[in-house]
Design a protein around this motif. Structure first.
Motif, PDB file in Angstrom:
ATOM      1  N   ASP A  84     -17.555  95.476 108.405  1.00 65.81           N
ATOM      2  CA  ASP A  84     -17.505  94.279 109.227  1.00 65.81           C
ATOM      3  C   ASP A  84     -17.176  94.561 110.689  1.00 65.81           C
ATOM      4  O   ASP A  84     -16.877  93.649 111.452  1.00 65.81           O
ATOM      5  CB  ASP A  84     -16.519  93.256 108.639  1.00 65.81           C
ATOM      6  N   SER A 104     -18.429  91.387 112.609  1.00 66.61           N
ATOM      7  CA  SER A 104     -19.417  90.699 111.768  1.00 66.61           C
ATOM      8  C   SER A 104     -19.455  89.188 111.989  1.00 66.61           C
ATOM      9  O   SER A 104     -20.360  88.522 111.474  1.00 66.61           O
ATOM     10  CB  SER A 104     -19.148  91.004 110.296  1.00 66.61           C
ATOM     11  N   LYS A 136     -26.692  90.646 109.635  1.00 69.36           N
ATOM     12  CA  LYS A 136     -25.925  90.942 108.426  1.00 69.36           C
ATOM     13  C   LYS A 136     -26.759  90.829 107.164  1.00 69.36           C
ATOM     14  O   LYS A 136     -26.585  91.595 106.223  1.00 69.36           O
ATOM     15  CB  LYS A 136     -24.712  90.017 108.334  1.00 69.36           C
TER      16      LYS A 136
END
Lengths: 114, 117
Positions: free
Chosen positions: B31, B52, B68
């Protein structure tokens, strides 16, 4: 301000010997990480130390060890050197251990095993 | 198991044009992502990062994009300059890591960027 400093810059050893590499972090940084980079690959994580305690460990044998001193400098020790240990060893420092913050690298120690 | 991959070993671009460097990852737990630049005989230099919760981050000529759902990030350099010629590494980490992964950066293999005058 000085960046991360590593010593020595180059080192030649023979199989079976041991080696100690040294790292001084950026002033104010309390975390030091060690990485191994072999030719053609990205750096591989070995250890992270924060406030003198080991916090992270990569997939390296027990021949690799490290410690961090009260002034936050660090040493990486490798025992019973193998030819495959020939690599560039990089030290990186960060303020809190790198979670959500970048790690800043030194220029590395080039270790050659004969 | 290569969790971060840079599938292009090299990229050649003309000065003034855009350079696009790509990176794919397999661990959906990552992340926090970073790009580093490395000149010969020097250590990696931090360029730009992204967490993220964002899909784009800019810093001057450098922009990082994160997708993502595709587990893909890219670095755009506009305009490219001859001094940008270097090896570029993407790296990923866990923002809230525990155990042995604490502070661990996982790197790709690197992409050699050459910017021609």
């Amino acid at each position: 301000d000085a960046g991360v400093t590593q010593s020595p810059t180059h080192l030649i050893k023979t199989r079976g010997q041991h080696v100690t590499l040294r790292c001084s972090p950026i002033s104010g940084h309390k975390s030091v990480s060690w990485y191994q980079q072999v030719l053609g690959q990205g750096p591989q994580f070995i250890f992270q130390y924060y406030e003198k305690e080991e916090r992270g460990r990569g997939n390296f044998p027990d021949r690799f060890s490290a410690r961090q001193f009260p002034n936050y400098s660090s040493e990486l020790n490798v025992n019973a050197l193998l030819l495959g240990d020939s690599a560039l060893y990089l030290c990186a420092s960060s303020t809190t251990g790198g979670l959500g913050q970048p790690q800043h690298f030194g220029d590395g120690t080039r270790l050659s095993i004969l | 198991d290569q969790q971060v991959k840079q599938n292009s070993p090299s990229l050649s671009v003309q000065e003034g044009r855009i350079s696009i460097l790509n990176c794919d990852y397999t661990n959906s737990m990552f992340d926090y992502f970073l790009w580093y630049k490395k000149y010969p005989a020097e250590g990696p230099t931090f360029l730009i990062s992204i967490s993220s919760i964002k899909d784009k981050n800019e810093d001057g000529r450098f922009t990082v994009f994160l997708n993502k759902s595709a587990k893909h990030l890219s670095l755009h350099i506009v305009p490219s300059q001859p001094g940008d010629s270097a090896v570029y590494f993407c790296a990923a980490s866990l923002l809230y890591a525990g155990g042995t992964s604490y502070g661990k950066l996982t790197f790709g293999q690197g992409t050699i960027l050459t910017v021609h005058p």
